[in-house]
Enzyme design. Structure first.
Site, short mmCIF file in Angstrom:
data_model
loop_
_atom_site.label_atom_id
_atom_site.label_comp_id
_atom_site.label_asym_id
_atom_site.label_seq_id
_atom_site.Cartn_x
_atom_site.Cartn_y
_atom_site.Cartn_z
CD1 TRP A 80 -2.20 -2.23 1.65
CD2 TRP A 80 -2.98 -1.13 -0.13
NE1 TRP A 80 -3.22 -2.98 1.10
CE2 TRP A 80 -3.71 -2.33 0.01
CE3 TRP A 80 -3.29 -0.27 -1.19
CZ2 TRP A 80 -4.74 -2.70 -0.87
CZ3 TRP A 80 -4.30 -0.62 -2.07
CH2 TRP A 80 -5.02 -1.82 -1.90
CG ASP B 158 -3.15 4.38 3.80
OD1 ASP B 158 -4.24 4.31 4.42
OD2 ASP B 158 -2.89 3.67 2.81
CE LYS C 174 -7.90 -2.04 4.59
NZ LYS C 174 -8.17 -3.33 3.94
#
Length: 362
Positions: free
Chosen positions: A103, A174, A198
């Protein structure tokens, strides 16, 4: 509420059972309105009140200082891969990216479209163990527009145990997979962003927490939907927001408060992770390749001693009500994502199944 199925999906992930039950109860008639919350105007007084309460609850949970704005936007985490550089940098600026997995790599690749980039550090593998860079290993540019990192990588299962010190350079995080899992000092960050799917709510929503001095710097070519200043000016309703996702996020925030807040959920999360790692560490049948100094609390990848048993493990775990344990295709093996909504009972059920599987096939 007794659960017979536990969803270990990395995202979209499970929501708290009580939140789902309340959403089900309110689905057709929200607060006596006679309609669902998803089919009423986002500009109606009841919806605006709900949205404002959700922001207040998030601010309370994270102790967000007054000099930070909280935005509820579209685009998930990936949207902010573009949104961050377009809002707080110029085309000739340079930004530092700390690489820790897929990511952060994707964020770097997107950032390269908008400004110059430098890799400030990367992961290392020593004797088969994955390590994250330490603070001393970060090669930071004091003139950078920002430093970007991903505190928790869902695919590799690595997690920073510290918040990087970046001096006067804004730190951008992030936090899609780790937000709300424990208390953090928001004042150490210039921007925190997170896809909701999430630890916050369903997919389709992203939350951005941005320091006041970083608002109003967007490039003229920044799409309106990504412009922080426009979002602030219109209370995140410059266009129609993801209304149902916002409502569900608000329910999750209230659920977290009812659990005792982030200090309480931190203890639960650490206990869940310790339970799973402790079992694997004493087993020769299962292995985790991340060094203990940087193991994720949220995403636990593991491999079996014999990959030929993977299919049996997945078939039998699914039949036992342990869902979505297949590892990401990049790393293979298995992965148990144990976000806030995963109860300790789910981790204990997984450990029990793993122990039984080892007895039968080890």
């Amino acid at each position: 509420m007794t659960q017979s199925v536990f969803n270990f999906c990395a995202g979209p992930a499970m929501l708290p059972a009580s939140v789902m039950a309340q959403a089900k109860q309110e689905f057709l008639d929200w607060q006596g309105q006679g309609v669902s919350v998803m089919e009423m105007s986002h500009r109606s007084a009841p919806y605006i009140e709900m949205a404002a309460q959700a922001e207040k609850d998030l601010r309370d949970l994270m102790s967000i200082p007054d000099n930070y704005k909280v935005l509820f936007l579209h685009g998930g985490g990936r949207g902010q891969f573009s949104g961050v550089p377009m809002n707080i940098s110029a085309a000739n600026d340079t930004a530092d990216y700390v690489l820790s997995g897929q990511w952060s790599q994707k964020a770097l690749e997107e950032g390269q479209k908008y400004l110059n980039t430098q890799i400030a550090a990367d992961v290392s593998v020593v004797e088969g163990k994955v390590f994250l860079p330490t603070q001393q290993q970060l090669n930071l540019n004091p003139d950078a527009a920002f430093v970007h990192y991903c505190p928790n990588e869902t695919i590799e299962g690595v997690e920073f145990s510290y918040i990087p010190e970046t001096g006067d350079v804004p730190l951008v995080a992030d936090m899609s997979s780790t937000i709300l899992s424990r208390p953090i000092d928001v004042s150490k960050f210039g921007i925190i962003y997170a896809g909701a799917q999430k630890n916050i709510g369903p997919s389709g929503l992203s939350v951005v927490i941005v320091r006041d001095d970083l608002v109003g710097k967007a490039r003229k070519e920044t799409p309106a939907i990504l412009d922080y200043e426009l979002a602030v000016k219109h209370d995140s309703m410059y266009n129609t927001p993801p209304t149902y996702a916002w409502y569900l996020a608000g329910l999750v925030f209230k659920w977290l408060k009812a659990q005792g807040g982030l200090s309480a959920i931190e203890k639960v999360n650490q206990h869940k992770a310790d339970t799973l790692y402790r079992f694997m560490d004493q087993s020769d049948f299962y292995r985790n390749q991340v060094d203990s100094t940087c193991r994720s609390w949220m995403n636990v990848p593991f491999q079996l001693a014999d990959d030929a048993l993977n299919v049996k493990f997945l078939e039998q775990s699914d039949a036992a009500g342990l869902k979505a344990l297949k590892g990401h295709r990049i790393v293979g093996g298995m992965r148990a994502s144990i976000y806030n909504a995963m109860p300790l009972a789910g981790v204990e059920a997984l450990v029990s199944f793993m122990a039984d599987f080892e007895k039968r096939y080890g």
